[in-house]
Motif scaffolding. Sequence first.
Motif, PDB file in Angstrom:
ATOM      1  N   PHE A  38       9.666   0.641   4.657  1.00 22.38           N
ATOM      2  CA  PHE A  38      10.038   1.583   5.833  1.00 22.38           C
ATOM      3  C   PHE A  38       8.937   2.583   6.279  1.00 22.38           C
ATOM      4  O   PHE A  38       9.219   2.814   7.513  1.00 22.38           O
ATOM      5  N   LEU A  39       8.395   3.057   5.433  1.00 20.81           N
ATOM      6  CA  LEU A  39       7.154   4.032   5.660  1.00 20.81           C
ATOM      7  C   LEU A  39       6.035   3.699   6.523  1.00 20.81           C
ATOM      8  O   LEU A  39       5.310   4.265   7.325  1.00 20.81           O
ATOM      9  N   ARG A  40       5.615   2.322   6.107  1.00 18.93           N
ATOM     10  CA  ARG A  40       4.400   1.940   6.687  1.00 18.93           C
ATOM     11  C   ARG A  40       4.486   1.560   8.150  1.00 18.93           C
ATOM     12  O   ARG A  40       5.480   0.616   8.683  1.00 18.93           O
ATOM     13  N   VAL A  41       3.763   2.018   8.988  1.00 17.71           N
ATOM     14  CA  VAL A  41       3.577   1.661  10.652  1.00 17.71           C
ATOM     15  C   VAL A  41       2.442   0.654  10.752  1.00 17.71           C
ATOM     16  O   VAL A  41       1.379   1.428  10.616  1.00 17.71           O
ATOM     17  N   ASP A  42       2.744  -0.324  10.910  1.00 17.48           N
ATOM     18  CA  ASP A  42       1.824  -1.358  11.106  1.00 17.48           C
ATOM     19  C   ASP A  42       1.752  -2.589  12.325  1.00 17.48           C
ATOM     20  O   ASP A  42       1.193  -3.176  12.238  1.00 17.48           O
ATOM     21  N   GLY A  43       2.639  -2.024  13.136  1.00 25.48           N
ATOM     22  CA  GLY A  43       2.856  -2.827  14.384  1.00 25.48           C
ATOM     23  C   GLY A  43       4.007  -3.814  14.254  1.00 25.48           C
ATOM     24  O   GLY A  43       4.287  -4.886  15.177  1.00 25.48           O
ATOM     25  N   THR A  44       4.424  -4.127  12.903  1.00 28.07           N
ATOM     26  CA  THR A  44       5.429  -5.060  12.829  1.00 28.07           C
ATOM     27  C   THR A  44       6.724  -4.682  13.269  1.00 28.07           C
ATOM     28  O   THR A  44       7.071  -3.303  12.792  1.00 28.07           O
ATOM     29  N   PRO A  45       7.702  -5.354  13.863  1.00 28.79           N
ATOM     30  CA  PRO A  45       8.883  -4.955  14.411  1.00 28.79           C
ATOM     31  C   PRO A  45       9.715  -4.514  13.326  1.00 28.79           C
ATOM     32  O   PRO A  45       9.988  -5.233  12.401  1.00 28.79           O
ATOM     33  N   LYS A  46      10.435  -3.493  13.635  1.00 28.92           N
ATOM     34  CA  LYS A  46      11.409  -2.800  12.732  1.00 28.92           C
ATOM     35  C   LYS A  46      12.353  -3.687  12.273  1.00 28.92           C
ATOM     36  O   LYS A  46      12.728  -3.973  11.127  1.00 28.92           O
ATOM     37  N   ILE A  47      12.963  -4.811  13.209  1.00 29.67           N
ATOM     38  CA  ILE A  47      13.660  -5.755  12.797  1.00 29.67           C
ATOM     39  C   ILE A  47      13.270  -6.766  11.848  1.00 29.67           C
ATOM     40  O   ILE A  47      14.022  -6.980  10.861  1.00 29.67           O
ATOM     41  N   ASP A  48      12.107  -7.147  11.805  1.00 34.33           N
ATOM     42  CA  ASP A  48      11.386  -7.794  10.903  1.00 34.33           C
ATOM     43  C   ASP A  48      11.177  -7.230   9.586  1.00 34.33           C
ATOM     44  O   ASP A  48      11.311  -7.914   8.391  1.00 34.33           O
ATOM     45  N   LYS A  49      10.971  -6.015   9.547  1.00 36.49           N
ATOM     46  CA  LYS A  49      10.913  -5.120   8.309  1.00 36.49           C
ATOM     47  C   LYS A  49      12.489  -5.207   7.592  1.00 36.49           C
ATOM     48  O   LYS A  49      12.405  -5.240   6.225  1.00 36.49           O
ATOM     49  N   GLU A  50      13.182  -5.026   8.411  1.00 41.84           N
ATOM     50  CA  GLU A  50      14.808  -4.776   7.829  1.00 41.84           C
ATOM     51  C   GLU A  50      15.133  -6.280   7.515  1.00 41.84           C
ATOM     52  O   GLU A  50      15.522  -6.185   6.092  1.00 41.84           O
ATOM     53  N   LYS A  51      14.881  -7.272   7.904  1.00 41.30           N
ATOM     54  CA  LYS A  51      14.996  -8.501   7.503  1.00 41.30           C
ATOM     55  C   LYS A  51      14.317  -8.856   6.142  1.00 41.30           C
ATOM     56  O   LYS A  51      14.893  -9.645   5.351  1.00 41.30           O
ATOM     57  N   ALA A  52      12.924  -8.400   6.100  1.00 40.13           N
ATOM     58  CA  ALA A  52      12.444  -8.729   4.785  1.00 40.13           C
ATOM     59  C   ALA A  52      12.843  -8.116   3.508  1.00 40.13           C
ATOM     60  O   ALA A  52      13.094  -8.426   2.504  1.00 40.13           O
ATOM     61  N   THR A  53      13.269  -6.777   3.921  1.00 44.38           N
ATOM     62  CA  THR A  53      13.785  -5.863   2.791  1.00 44.38           C
ATOM     63  C   THR A  53      15.178  -6.592   2.579  1.00 44.38           C
ATOM     64  O   THR A  53      15.597  -6.637   1.178  1.00 44.38           O
ATOM     65  N   THR A  54      16.041  -6.951   3.476  1.00 46.45           N
ATOM     66  CA  THR A  54      17.059  -7.481   3.118  1.00 46.45           C
ATOM     67  C   THR A  54      17.034  -8.739   2.137  1.00 46.45           C
ATOM     68  O   THR A  54      17.937  -8.937   1.410  1.00 46.45           O
TER      69      THR A  54
END
Length: 435
Positions: free
Chosen positions: A395-411
């Motif tokens: 959630f806290l790392r900002v690296d250019g990855t779309p937020k939707i992809d981060k949410e999918k990975a966490t889920t």
Amino acid sequence: MIEEEFDAIVIGAGMSGNAAAYTMASHGLKVLQLERGEYPGSKNVQGAIMYANMLEKIIPDFRDDAPLERHLVEQRLWVMDDTSHTGIHHRSDHFNEAKPNRYTIIRAQFDKWFSRKVREAGATVLCETTVTELVRDGRDRVIGVRTDRSGGIIGADVVVLAEGVCGLLGTRAGLRSMPKPETVALAVKEMHFLPEEVIEQRFGLNGDEGCVIEAVGTISHGMAGLGFLYTNKESISLGVGCLVSDFAAAMESPYALLDAFKNHPSIRPLIAGSEVKEYAAHLIPEGGYKAIPQLFGDGWVVVGDAAQLNNAIHREGSNLAMTSGRIAAEAIVQLKRRSHPMTKRNLSLYKIMLDNSFVVKDLRKYKDMPALLHTNSCNFFTTYPQLLSKAAQNFLRVDGTPKIDKEKATTAAFVKARSRWGLVSDAVRLACAWR
């Protein structure tokens, strides 16, 4: 031959024993307290938390001269993986009240002070004295004790067993069974000494303010356990504890666990430059309500850790110990005033009074919690802390990855844990146990 008779003999000079001895002596009973250590507190070098309300009921003006370290204004709760922690904390200026609610203490100093109060109340206190036997009469009623000192039987109307979680006297006498390894934790602790101003700067404290950190997670290597840090005036009490059964099954070294904890990136800066002067190990009852043994019988009662009176869920022990010692003493005082014999039936008054106190009410409320945490310790102390840490970093790392992809990975990580580790099942059972 009985050499001398007392109204009551108290075995042990810890929190519960001192509370019992002081309460009875202050009400005029002839009390003998026996302690096997060189002095009260000689076996307790560690720091601890003391709850003022419970001591006020015994010694209302204790703040005048008790050796208190810091009053607590901040509580931090950490969930840790190997390199990070996720936490919540509460700090309030309300805790800077005229009569603070919680203090850190150093048991060796505090127990010695408490014992002095017991003597001032009129009790006889003998240290370096080991009770070797509970003496019974022909009707199997406890009527006194034998010790390792020369002489005969020391008689008493009632014996208060305050000998600690693994005291052998009660078990040898058949009054209670030896606690099982899964109901006892082994805590190892160190005292790290630092200048007072350094401690205040590192924890953001002023004057006698104090802070406590309690931590769970991978620091216990998959075992049911807790790490803790208490700030004292010129020292920090640091330790970790796990179930004895888990230590045995995992073949883990308690000291290695402590060494890893104090070198964790979140802990190491807090104790940097400190000098370690004391190390101790201590057994703590963890079985909860279901592990409480028989508390009374003909001529005897059991209090404190010996009675498994420890609230592991809320990390409370000293308040339950002091309260059980006080309540047992008050029951005995009532019986003496009525000239009632110390029979099992009459001493059941202690159990009735204890059941009506917060001690048993709290333990009964969370009676299923210890078994749940211990049975699923790998989930609660490894898998879930790691998931929480990964989710926070994602959630806290900002690296250019779309937020939707981060949410999918966490889920996806939580879905995998749900199917593999029973995440939903654990959550439901935890909620039921807490309720």
